[in-house]
Write a protein that holds these residues in place. Structure first.
Motif, PDB file in Angstrom:
ATOM      1  N   THR A 497      50.682  64.707 -67.000  1.00  0.00           N
ATOM      2  CA  THR A 497      50.414  65.395 -65.744  1.00  0.00           C
ATOM      3  C   THR A 497      51.458  65.003 -64.711  1.00  0.00           C
ATOM      4  OG1 THR A 497      48.037  65.497 -66.153  1.00  0.00           O
ATOM      5  CG2 THR A 497      48.762  65.739 -63.870  1.00  0.00           C
ATOM      6  N   ASP A 498      52.083  66.014 -64.128  1.00  0.00           N
ATOM      7  CA  ASP A 498      53.065  65.799 -63.063  1.00  0.00           C
ATOM      8  C   ASP A 498      52.318  65.757 -61.735  1.00  0.00           C
ATOM      9  OD1 ASP A 498      55.209  65.645 -61.397  1.00  0.00           O
ATOM     10  OD2 ASP A 498      56.143  67.542 -62.013  1.00  0.00           O
ATOM     11  N   THR A 499      52.297  64.588 -61.105  1.00  0.00           N
ATOM     12  CA  THR A 499      51.557  64.405 -59.844  1.00  0.00           C
ATOM     13  C   THR A 499      52.479  64.385 -58.628  1.00  0.00           C
ATOM     14  OG1 THR A 499      51.671  61.995 -60.075  1.00  0.00           O
ATOM     15  CG2 THR A 499      49.734  63.105 -61.008  1.00  0.00           C
ATOM     16  N   THR A 500      53.742  64.677 -58.827  1.00  0.00           N
ATOM     17  CA  THR A 500      54.716  64.655 -57.720  1.00  0.00           C
ATOM     18  C   THR A 500      55.388  66.013 -57.579  1.00  0.00           C
ATOM     19  OG1 THR A 500      56.486  63.849 -59.172  1.00  0.00           O
ATOM     20  CG2 THR A 500      55.134  62.192 -58.042  1.00  0.00           C
ATOM     21  N   VAL A 501      54.630  67.083 -57.764  1.00  0.00           N
ATOM     22  CA  VAL A 501      55.180  68.435 -57.734  1.00  0.00           C
ATOM     23  C   VAL A 501      55.570  68.816 -56.304  1.00  0.00           C
ATOM     24  CG1 VAL A 501      54.745  70.848 -58.286  1.00  0.00           C
ATOM     25  CG2 VAL A 501      53.691  69.046 -59.663  1.00  0.00           C
ATOM     26  N   PRO A 502      56.793  69.308 -56.094  1.00  0.00           N
ATOM     27  CA  PRO A 502      57.173  69.780 -54.753  1.00  0.00           C
ATOM     28  C   PRO A 502      56.256  70.915 -54.305  1.00  0.00           C
ATOM     29  CG  PRO A 502      59.096  69.608 -56.183  1.00  0.00           C
ATOM     30  CD  PRO A 502      57.894  69.438 -57.058  1.00  0.00           C
ATOM     31  N   THR A 503      55.893  70.949 -53.026  1.00  0.00           N
ATOM     32  CA  THR A 503      54.996  71.983 -52.512  1.00  0.00           C
ATOM     33  C   THR A 503      55.794  73.122 -51.904  1.00  0.00           C
ATOM     34  OG1 THR A 503      54.847  70.830 -50.383  1.00  0.00           O
ATOM     35  CG2 THR A 503      53.171  70.312 -52.054  1.00  0.00           C
ATOM     36  N   GLY A 504      55.186  74.294 -51.914  1.00  0.00           N
ATOM     37  CA  GLY A 504      55.783  75.450 -51.256  1.00  0.00           C
ATOM     38  C   GLY A 504      56.921  76.100 -52.010  1.00  0.00           C
ATOM     39  N   THR A 505      57.053  75.820 -53.301  1.00  0.00           N
ATOM     40  CA  THR A 505      58.130  76.414 -54.084  1.00  0.00           C
ATOM     41  C   THR A 505      57.715  76.515 -55.540  1.00  0.00           C
ATOM     42  OG1 THR A 505      60.477  76.258 -54.672  1.00  0.00           O
ATOM     43  CG2 THR A 505      59.223  74.201 -54.592  1.00  0.00           C
ATOM     44  N   ARG A 506      58.375  77.382 -56.273  1.00  0.00           N
ATOM     45  CA  ARG A 506      58.129  77.487 -57.701  1.00  0.00           C
ATOM     46  C   ARG A 506      58.792  76.310 -58.407  1.00  0.00           C
ATOM     47  NH1 ARG A 506      60.200  83.254 -59.492  1.00  0.00           N
ATOM     48  NH2 ARG A 506      59.176  82.651 -61.440  1.00  0.00           N
ATOM     49  N   VAL A 507      58.196  75.875 -59.504  1.00  0.00           N
ATOM     50  CA  VAL A 507      58.788  74.794 -60.291  1.00  0.00           C
ATOM     51  C   VAL A 507      58.896  75.234 -61.746  1.00  0.00           C
ATOM     52  CG1 VAL A 507      58.015  72.941 -58.787  1.00  0.00           C
ATOM     53  CG2 VAL A 507      56.534  73.697 -60.656  1.00  0.00           C
ATOM     54  N   PHE A 508      59.904  74.689 -62.435  1.00  0.00           N
ATOM     55  CA  PHE A 508      60.155  74.998 -63.839  1.00  0.00           C
ATOM     56  C   PHE A 508      60.276  73.688 -64.608  1.00  0.00           C
ATOM     57  CE2 PHE A 508      62.027  78.171 -61.067  1.00  0.00           C
ATOM     58  CZ  PHE A 508      61.575  79.380 -61.584  1.00  0.00           C
ATOM     59  N   TYR A 509      59.916  73.719 -65.895  1.00  0.00           N
ATOM     60  CA  TYR A 509      59.986  72.531 -66.730  1.00  0.00           C
ATOM     61  C   TYR A 509      60.714  72.853 -68.036  1.00  0.00           C
ATOM     62  CZ  TYR A 509      56.416  70.626 -63.636  1.00  0.00           C
ATOM     63  OH  TYR A 509      55.730  70.195 -62.528  1.00  0.00           O
ATOM     64  N   ARG A 510      61.380  71.848 -68.565  1.00  0.00           N
ATOM     65  CA  ARG A 510      61.983  71.980 -69.880  1.00  0.00           C
ATOM     66  C   ARG A 510      61.995  70.606 -70.552  1.00  0.00           C
ATOM     67  NH1 ARG A 510      68.487  72.864 -68.500  1.00  0.00           N
ATOM     68  NH2 ARG A 510      68.927  70.680 -67.901  1.00  0.00           N
TER      69      ARG A 510
END
Length: 516
Positions: A497-510
């Motif tokens: 679980t990613d608990t440090t996700v930036p707010t107010g923007t889309r995020v992508f993972y690879r």
């Protein structure tokens, strides 16, 4: 790869001062009249990928002593070049202190801190080709010695019929030097695809012969009237900062030096042996650049591209492994052993759980021995070794069995996953110490999926390979990526679980990983 126009150096010739009674020889630095420049040749041969994989673990070359031999009355590289900062140069021949543009460019590819594969080279000796041939190898007396790890020879020479006896003596002494000193000698072919293999030193047994990725170099078989006619050359090709065989020679010399530096960390003389380095370079070479690359059971190398294009990522991953003993081995590795007519040597591996097709590359290298009695040098009879690929029932799948070369090479694109195979080294005649390298490559896949969970993101990974290290990377623009989680798979799945996700923007993972 983007290419830009480059300077036009004059094609230079030198007449050697020859101590033996033959007509003057003609040497030529092996460049083209109109070279082009590659934006960064290192990217094409796997350097960027190696930096991601090994990072700070890549040796800098600071502990190596290197040498280069250059044609021309003026043969020194420009020691004031920025990429040469921190390098101590020794003018061994000391017949001129003037700089050569050709030597400078070879040096940039070979040991430049920002232009080669060695970021911290510290000690380079330079010889003129005239001095090396006449005063080091000679045609009488004893061959000289050197403590260099690698020596670059970016020049060629051709002889007329009256000079062939002396050239044969020089080639034989060159092979002795490679054998006796342990120096890895890297030699260039001539430019132009219509020329024959040059006797100096493209016809040597115990060196690494280099051509160009574009194929515009002399290639085919060693010429008649020189030692072992009919052997295939070159053994490997490369791109370089400028498109010419001289500069490709510098590039392969840099790769050989990097592998030597990595191998030296193991304190195992087998790892730094010239045959081992040569086998790892050839086994790491790639062939997808050459749709028409081909071999036969009796002609192990492609007639133009040898084993293929230099790839430092593949070769580094072979040499970084500890030496394998015969028996059960990993599907990537190397070994040094002995083969004779009374005993074969077998290495058995199981392919990983990759998607098909799975490819195998393997190279067997041994030397043509030279006997020294006093100051006389004679070739020993070349052992005739063969390399075979067997299935798990012991049935022959493929063989490399040249009766002329001191190299055997297998390239097979049809292996199955989770299947046992064997590499078998056998002598048809004679006994020889050999180095064998092999690598198996396939398509390893992994899947990552994400589910929003409030301000957090739950990530699930599947189709993982056990014991492989993975890194989860995150981006907000698909351009810049940062590492946010690393783990070593213990099975085929993993959750985090990613608990440090930036707010107010889309995020992508690879997922980033390297096949085992």
């Amino acid at each position: 790869m983007r290419k830009i126009a480059a300077f036009q150096p004059p094609l230079s010739y030198i007449a050697m001062t020859v101590p033996f009674k033959i007509p003057l020889l003609s040497l030529v630095a092996v460049w083209m009249m109109h070279p082009a420049v590659n934006a960064d040749w290192r990217t094409e041969i796997g350097w960027d990928k190696l930096q991601l994989y090994a990072g700070a673990g890549i040796p800098t070359g600071s502990n190596l002593y290197l040498e280069m031999t250059e044609a021309g009355t003026d043969y020194m590289p420009n020691t004031g070049t920025g990429a040469f900062s921190g390098i101590t140069f020794t003018n061994i021949s000391n017949t001129s202190s003037n700089f050569s543009g050709h030597a400078t460019t070879v040096g940039l590819n070979y040991y430049g801190s920002t232009t080669s594969l060695l970021t911290g080279a510290s000690s380079v000796g330079v010889r003129s080709a005239d001095d090396f041939l006449n005063n080091f190898l000679k045609t009488s007396g004893s061959v000289g010695t050197s403590s260099a790890a690698v020596m670059s020879h970016a020049y060629i020479a051709a002889a007329n019929a009256l000079q062939e006896t002396s050239f044969n003596e020089l080639i034989k002494r060159f092979d002795f030097f490679s054998q006796d000193s342990g120096v890895i000698n890297v030699v260039g072919m001539n430019n132009g695809s219509s020329g024959t293999i040059p006797p100096i030193f493209g016809s040597a047994y115990n060196a690494i012969s280099v051509g160009r990725t574009d194929g515009l170099h002399s290639h085919g078989t060693t010429p008649a009237n020189y030692p072992g006619p009919g052997r295939q050359k070159p053994e490997i090709v490369s791109v370089s900062s400028t498109i010419a065989t001289s500069y490709a020679t510098g590039a392969v010399s840099s790769a050989a030096a990097l592998l030597y530096a990595k191998a030296a960390l193991a304190s195992n003389a087998d790892a730094t042996h010239p045959d081992t380095i040569k086998a790892c370079l050839m086994t790491g070479a790639t062939k997808e650049e050459f749709p028409n690359w081909s071999q036969t059971s009796t002609a192990p190398l492609d007639t133009t591209y040898g084993a293929g294009e230099l790839n430092i990522f593949h070769s580094y991953r072979i040499i970084e492994n500890a030496e394998s003993a015969p028996g059960t081995v990993n599907f990537r590795g190397w070994s040094r052993n002995n083969a004779s007519t009374s005993q074969s040597v077998t290495y058995t591996f199981t392919t990983p759980d990759y998607s098909s097709p799975i490819t195998l590359s393997s190279t067997l290298v041994w030397q043509r021995g030279v006997r020294k009695i006093g100051s006389l040098y004679t070739y020993r009879t070349l052992a005739d070794l063969r390399l075979e690929l067997l299935n798990q029932s012991g049935t022959l799948i493929q063989s490399s069995d040249s009766t002329l070369d001191n190299i055997e090479h297998l390239w097979n694109t049809g292996l199955s996953p989770n299947t046992t195979y064997s590499l078998k080294v056998t002598s048809n005649s004679g006994s020889a110490d050999f180095s064998l390298a092999w690598r198996v490559n396939g398509i390893a896949t992994a899947v990552i999926s994400s589910v929003a969970n409030g301000n957090d993101v739950d990530l699930s990974m599947s189709q993982l390979l056990a014991s492989v290290a993975y890194t989860v990377q995150r981006s907000t623009d698909l351009a810049g990526w940062s590492d946010v989680h690393s783990f070593t798979a213990t099975g085929t799945t993993h959750s985090w679980t990613d608990t440090t996700v930036p707010t107010g923007t889309r995020v992508f993972y690879r997922l980033r990983f390297f096949e085992p």
